[in-house]
Write a protein that holds these residues in place. Structure first.
Motif, PDB file in Angstrom:
ATOM      1  N   ILE A  73     -35.800   2.735   8.513  1.00  0.00           N
ATOM      2  CA  ILE A  73     -34.091   2.143   8.379  1.00  0.00           C
ATOM      3  C   ILE A  73     -33.555   3.382   9.223  1.00  0.00           C
ATOM      4  CG2 ILE A  73     -34.081   1.435   5.725  1.00  0.00           C
ATOM      5  CD1 ILE A  73     -32.671   4.338   5.269  1.00  0.00           C
ATOM      6  N   ARG A  74     -31.910   2.302  10.016  1.00  0.00           N
ATOM      7  CA  ARG A  74     -31.284   2.530  10.642  1.00  0.00           C
ATOM      8  C   ARG A  74     -31.123   4.010  10.793  1.00  0.00           C
ATOM      9  NH1 ARG A  74     -28.192   0.187  14.806  1.00  0.00           N
ATOM     10  NH2 ARG A  74     -26.318   1.803  15.285  1.00  0.00           N
ATOM     11  N   GLY A  75     -31.485   4.793  11.930  1.00  0.00           N
ATOM     12  CA  GLY A  75     -31.548   6.884  11.679  1.00  0.00           C
ATOM     13  C   GLY A  75     -32.480   6.842  10.917  1.00  0.00           C
ATOM     14  N   GLN A  76     -33.611   6.709  10.374  1.00  0.00           N
ATOM     15  CA  GLN A  76     -34.716   6.941  10.176  1.00  0.00           C
ATOM     16  C   GLN A  76     -35.911   6.677  10.625  1.00  0.00           C
ATOM     17  OE1 GLN A  76     -34.597   7.231   6.020  1.00  0.00           O
ATOM     18  NE2 GLN A  76     -33.149   8.359   5.151  1.00  0.00           N
ATOM     19  N   ARG A  77     -37.128   7.812  10.307  1.00  0.00           N
ATOM     20  CA  ARG A  77     -38.494   7.727  11.432  1.00  0.00           C
ATOM     21  C   ARG A  77     -39.194   6.316  10.283  1.00  0.00           C
ATOM     22  NH1 ARG A  77     -39.957  12.884  12.553  1.00  0.00           N
ATOM     23  NH2 ARG A  77     -39.479  12.948  10.709  1.00  0.00           N
ATOM     24  N   ALA A  78     -40.260   5.730  10.444  1.00  0.00           N
ATOM     25  CA  ALA A  78     -40.651   5.494   9.915  1.00  0.00           C
ATOM     26  C   ALA A  78     -42.475   6.079   9.113  1.00  0.00           C
ATOM     27  CB  ALA A  78     -42.230   4.224  10.037  1.00  0.00           C
ATOM     28  N   ARG A  79     -42.485   5.651   8.199  1.00  0.00           N
ATOM     29  CA  ARG A  79     -43.284   7.473   6.900  1.00  0.00           C
ATOM     30  C   ARG A  79     -44.427   6.887   6.596  1.00  0.00           C
ATOM     31  NH1 ARG A  79     -41.597  11.009   1.763  1.00  0.00           N
ATOM     32  NH2 ARG A  79     -42.454   8.692   0.438  1.00  0.00           N
ATOM     33  N   TYR A  80     -45.889   6.870   7.041  1.00  0.00           N
ATOM     34  CA  TYR A  80     -47.405   6.548   6.336  1.00  0.00           C
ATOM     35  C   TYR A  80     -47.409   7.024   5.124  1.00  0.00           C
ATOM     36  CZ  TYR A  80     -47.349   4.116  10.217  1.00  0.00           C
ATOM     37  OH  TYR A  80     -46.821   3.724  11.897  1.00  0.00           O
TER      38      TYR A  80
END
Length: 161
Positions: A73-80
């Motif tokens: 989401i805006r301002g955050q990184r994708a997490r696996y």
């Protein structure tokens, strides 16, 4: 990535999902290094994976059902996150490491974790799988006394390093 294996052979089906060396390295880093973000996986790679290769492998591992990708989401990184199917590759990685340690030249520093996994046997693997389920899937840890498997590995590593 193919959705169906070329044949019904279980070995072929596994090799098609896991046979790329980079895929196994990415799984190793997620499991043992708790690296869950693209930049962590890219920057901490001992083997020096290229960003385009990492991106491709992450997409393949998600498509194969071994990882999930939380939408950024805006301002955050994708997490696996590992799936149960991904967690069940841990014994395969340990077996590969056992073979590599016995039959290939390895560095002592990078072999310590493998040695500890072998010495801990199936109980260590089972404990680490339970811990991965807790960290990645939110499954409660089984009742047991003592430190987590990752803490035991870290403490033993620090003693041996």
């Amino acid at each position: 990535m193919r959705s169906e294996p070329r044949s019904g052979c279980p070995i072929n089906a596994a090799v098609e999902a896991l046979g790329d060396p980079w895929s196994l390295i990415v799984l190793r880093d997620v499991m043992f290094g708790d690296r869950r973000y693209f930049r962590e996986l890219l920057g901490a790679s001992e083997e020096g994976i290229a960003s385009n290769v990492l991106s491709s492998r992450l997409k393949s591992l998600v498509a194969a059902g071994l990882l999930t990708r939380d939408d950024a989401i805006r301002g955050q990184r994708a997490r696996y996150t590992l799936t149960e199917v991904g967690i069940q590759t841990l014994p395969i990685l340990v077996a590969l490491g056992t073979w590599g340690r016995a039959h290939r030249k390895t560095s002592p520093q990078l072999t310590i974790r493998q040695q500890l996994m072998e010495e801990g046997g199936p109980a260590m693997v089972a404990d680490l799988m339970d811990e991965l389920r807790w960290r990645h899937l939110g499954v409660p840890l089984p009742d047991r006394e003592g430190p987590l498997a990752s803490e035991r590995l870290r403490a033993a590593y620090e003693r041996l390093a």
